[in-house]
Design a protein around this motif. Sequence first.
Motif, mmCIF file in Angstrom:
data_model
loop_
_atom_site.group_PDB
_atom_site.id
_atom_site.type_symbol
_atom_site.label_atom_id
_atom_site.label_comp_id
_atom_site.label_asym_id
_atom_site.label_seq_id
_atom_site.Cartn_x
_atom_site.Cartn_y
_atom_site.Cartn_z
ATOM 1 N N PRO A 559 33.273 23.734 31.306
ATOM 2 C CA PRO A 559 32.466 24.927 30.994
ATOM 3 C C PRO A 559 32.414 25.868 32.186
ATOM 4 N N CYS A 560 32.523 27.132 31.907
ATOM 5 C CA CYS A 560 32.509 28.127 32.974
ATOM 6 C C CYS A 560 31.079 28.473 33.339
ATOM 7 N N PRO A 561 30.821 28.664 34.626
ATOM 8 C CA PRO A 561 29.491 29.168 34.988
ATOM 9 C C PRO A 561 29.324 30.577 34.453
ATOM 10 N N THR A 562 28.252 30.750 33.730
ATOM 11 C CA THR A 562 28.011 32.068 33.149
ATOM 12 C C THR A 562 27.449 33.004 34.213
ATOM 13 N N GLU A 563 28.048 34.145 34.343
ATOM 14 C CA GLU A 563 27.598 35.136 35.306
ATOM 15 C C GLU A 563 26.861 36.265 34.589
ATOM 16 N N VAL A 564 25.835 36.777 35.248
ATOM 17 C CA VAL A 564 25.102 37.927 34.724
ATOM 18 C C VAL A 564 25.851 39.181 35.155
ATOM 19 N N THR A 565 26.333 39.954 34.197
ATOM 20 C CA THR A 565 27.124 41.144 34.510
ATOM 21 C C THR A 565 26.290 42.414 34.574
ATOM 22 N N ALA A 566 25.123 42.422 33.942
ATOM 23 C CA ALA A 566 24.243 43.594 34.001
ATOM 24 C C ALA A 566 22.819 43.149 33.702
ATOM 25 N N LEU A 567 21.859 43.774 34.409
ATOM 26 C CA LEU A 567 20.450 43.418 34.221
ATOM 27 C C LEU A 567 19.602 44.670 34.407
ATOM 28 N N ARG A 568 18.734 44.958 33.438
ATOM 29 C CA ARG A 568 17.820 46.085 33.501
ATOM 30 C C ARG A 568 16.432 45.613 33.066
ATOM 31 N N ALA A 569 15.393 46.326 33.520
ATOM 32 C CA ALA A 569 14.023 45.952 33.158
ATOM 33 C C ALA A 569 13.193 47.203 32.912
ATOM 34 N N THR A 570 12.267 47.095 31.955
ATOM 35 C CA THR A 570 11.272 48.136 31.701
ATOM 36 C C THR A 570 9.913 47.472 31.631
ATOM 37 N N LEU A 571 8.837 48.246 31.818
ATOM 38 C CA LEU A 571 7.484 47.704 31.816
ATOM 39 C C LEU A 571 6.550 48.662 31.091
ATOM 40 N N ARG A 572 5.667 48.103 30.254
ATOM 41 C CA ARG A 572 4.636 48.912 29.609
ATOM 42 C C ARG A 572 3.380 48.068 29.469
ATOM 43 N N MET A 573 2.222 48.745 29.335
ATOM 44 C CA MET A 573 0.937 48.077 29.175
ATOM 45 C C MET A 573 0.492 48.185 27.723
ATOM 46 N N ASP A 574 0.213 47.053 27.101
ATOM 47 C CA ASP A 574 -0.390 47.010 25.776
ATOM 48 C C ASP A 574 -1.822 46.511 25.939
ATOM 49 N N GLY A 575 -2.783 47.443 26.070
ATOM 50 C CA GLY A 575 -4.156 47.053 26.349
ATOM 51 C C GLY A 575 -4.241 46.416 27.719
ATOM 52 N N ALA A 576 -4.644 45.146 27.753
ATOM 53 C CA ALA A 576 -4.728 44.428 29.022
ATOM 54 C C ALA A 576 -3.500 43.552 29.262
ATOM 55 N N THR A 577 -2.435 43.696 28.444
ATOM 56 C CA THR A 577 -1.231 42.870 28.558
ATOM 57 C C THR A 577 -0.078 43.682 29.124
ATOM 58 N N ALA A 578 0.541 43.167 30.183
ATOM 59 C CA ALA A 578 1.740 43.777 30.752
ATOM 60 C C ALA A 578 2.951 43.160 30.065
ATOM 61 N N ARG A 579 3.845 44.008 29.546
ATOM 62 C CA ARG A 579 5.008 43.534 28.789
ATOM 63 C C ARG A 579 6.280 44.007 29.503
ATOM 64 N N ALA A 580 7.007 43.067 30.091
ATOM 65 C CA ALA A 580 8.268 43.370 30.776
ATOM 66 C C ALA A 580 9.414 43.080 29.819
ATOM 67 N N ARG A 581 10.265 44.060 29.573
ATOM 68 C CA ARG A 581 11.431 43.874 28.705
ATOM 69 C C ARG A 581 12.682 43.852 29.573
ATOM 70 N N LEU A 582 13.483 42.801 29.455
ATOM 71 C CA LEU A 582 14.731 42.719 30.210
ATOM 72 C C LEU A 582 15.907 42.855 29.253
ATOM 73 N N LEU A 583 16.935 43.580 29.696
ATOM 74 C CA LEU A 583 18.187 43.745 28.956
ATOM 75 C C LEU A 583 19.284 43.175 29.842
ATOM 76 N N MET A 584 19.994 42.178 29.323
ATOM 77 C CA MET A 584 20.938 41.440 30.152
ATOM 78 C C MET A 584 22.224 41.183 29.391
ATOM 79 N N THR A 585 23.358 41.330 30.087
ATOM 80 C CA THR A 585 24.652 40.931 29.540
ATOM 81 C C THR A 585 25.260 39.903 30.475
#
Length: 779
Positions: A559-585
């Motif tokens: 099995p080949c070691p999987t490499e992360v080729t791209a990574l992005r993140a966004t953040l928003r507040m839903d009331g008192a909850t912080a929600r981090a969204r990651l987009l990864m290939t």
Amino acid sequence: MGWEAPGYTEVRQLGTGAAGRVVLAVHDDTGIHVAVKYLSDRWRRDPVALARFRAEARTLTTLRHPNIATLWEYIQDPQGAAIVMELVNGVSLRALLREHGATGPEAALVVLKGSLLGLARAHETGLVHRDYKPENVIVRDDGVSKLVDFGIAVREGTLSRPEGTPPYMAPELWAGEPSSAATDVYAATAVFFECLTGQRPYRSTEPVVLGYQHVHAPIPVQDAPEPVRGLVERGLAKDPAARPAGAEAFVAELEAVAAAAYGDDWEERGRRRLAALVLLLAVLMPEPPPAEPQVSTTLARTTFRGVRGHVTKTAMGATLAALVAVSAALVIANRDRATPFEPVAAAPPTESGVPVALPPTPSTTPQLVPEDTADPEDTGAPEDTGDPPGGTDSGPPPTATPPFTATAGPSATRTAGPSATRTSRPTPTRTATPTATATRTATPTPTRTPTRTVTPTASPVTSVSRLGVGRLAVDGATAAGTFTLAATGAAPVTVEATWRAGGRIVHVERLGLRGDTAYTRTLRHTFPERPCGQDVTLTVASTPAAPGGARSATVSVPPCPTEVTALRATLRMDGATARARLLMTTSGTAEVPVSAAFAVDGDQVADRSATLSGRTSYTRDLTYAFRARPCGSTVSVLVRAGGRTASARARVTCPPEVKSVSIIRSAYGDGTATATVAVGTGNARPVRLTVTFQLGGRVAGSQVLELAGDTSYVRTVRQAFGQVPCGTAWQVRASTEPGAGSGTAVDGGRTPACEPEEPTEEPTEQPTEEPTEGPGTIG
């Protein structure tokens, strides 16, 4: 001229640029004309540029289609790197547009259809071209077009820096979003618009303005002919989802519109129009267009006279030519090079869709090439921009190889096209039909002596006595294995090699062996992607069959070691909850641990983690819930995955928790001030109410009340002033913490005015009586 690809002799240069040069060359063993694309020394010393050049060649090995220029061979050694391509004998669409302007609707539809079919083949393999433009479309003199230059092609959905040629880049590329099949559809439609009108849809010379036009400006559909405006509007839609689902789906729409608007024979007329435009630029073609055949029979008859008689030989020349063409193609397809992958012949895919490396069959239709340097003003070569290979300004890659026929024997004839014949014996009549059967007879000449019959001597039968497959190895995406074969004679033996990955047939190639009784050959195959975690098998079979049949060798790829080729993140507040969204290939489907660290004003408050697997593209949310919304603070997140990091932050704002504070009534009497205060809140959290009394501009006293557990409060507060002079101003102020949305409430008045004093009467002077003298009075 520097390094040349071994086995090829350069004829002349077709184009040059910073990334390299393109030459017309001849394959030494077969005389086939090809186009060779050399990588410049500057970029060859750059590992990234060299890898990209090699990736372009690897991409082309997976693409076999009549509308895509075919790769013949990739060569790399310490002195240089080259891609050997099919020589497409024609001119670029850019040259046609520059010289003639608009092509007319039928010709434009033919160009669009051919390009879409080529792009559809790429999309089937998951590739997006990303640089479709007139320079990368070569039109032959029969009106057929071929797509070239996959130098910046990427896997669909890949996140990468925006690349392409600005006048044809789709809105999503300007926005930095992933490429898709719809991206190529947009570019093809933009070129279609240029063929229809002679100009691009958007023509600003400022990149910023041009990008804005592609993303926001209306589609100039009114400039196109009315019958095809719907195609232009669909293909140039701003939203990729509003365009046709793919290139193949767009072809179906195109054919329906074209037939309805221009009749069922629109395609034939369009091809004739393109062919006529190409022939007007014949000087730009790498080779002159073929002459018209001058014979009307399909049979060639050549008589050789001898001392004792004559022998008559009648044959369909193209049949023998095809046999030798197969052998010549196998010479190319099986040269033993230390290259990333071996040459592959131009073969159509099998019924199962797996490319099979078979030699090309002869054809009477000439192939075509980009216009390149035949005209100093229209070279077709890459512009000298300094961009690495595969970049947007590297020009069209070379395309190559007209079909050839060659016959071997006493009267060897090599044909470079349907009209050229070269002989080393008395010239036989040329044939115009490419197929036939060959017969050979020997008839003795009658003499006065008894007739002698010539009896042919039977050739000894060659059989395969031994066949073996040696060690199989996989290095990256390239597999290599060696087979040995022993035969009882030197007659031809055919070997078929089948490559499998994970039990699936992925490649089949055939080799012709002759002239010896023992052979050792190394076979190589480069997979489109590294076969991680799969069993790779090479099976070799021979004709005639070896004792025991085919032989195989298998290697298990870890099995080949999987490499992360791209990574992005966004953040928003839903009331008192912080929600981090990651987009990864990623490069594979193996597990990838990811983590997210949340912080408030730089101080870390929480960690969240997850393990993702099974895909190569992910969108995932990681959350952290605060006890209370951190109003007025900056919340940030730092995401880590596969050695890459991405961060995002958000400033937290909050609506007022206390909606209002008001003084319902206030009064003063008997030296005491009274105020009734109302407070309204958005929640039941604690609120501090402060009521302050002032008398004559000075603070006379204040009271603090703690409110909690409700959202509406009414409180009455009293303040004794003591002895207060009449007519003195007094005031009450009510405020909250947190502050109320309505601000501070104020009310007040004056103490009663003083009563006026009643006036007093002055006493009147009464006359005093003087005492009278009487007894005892001393005067």
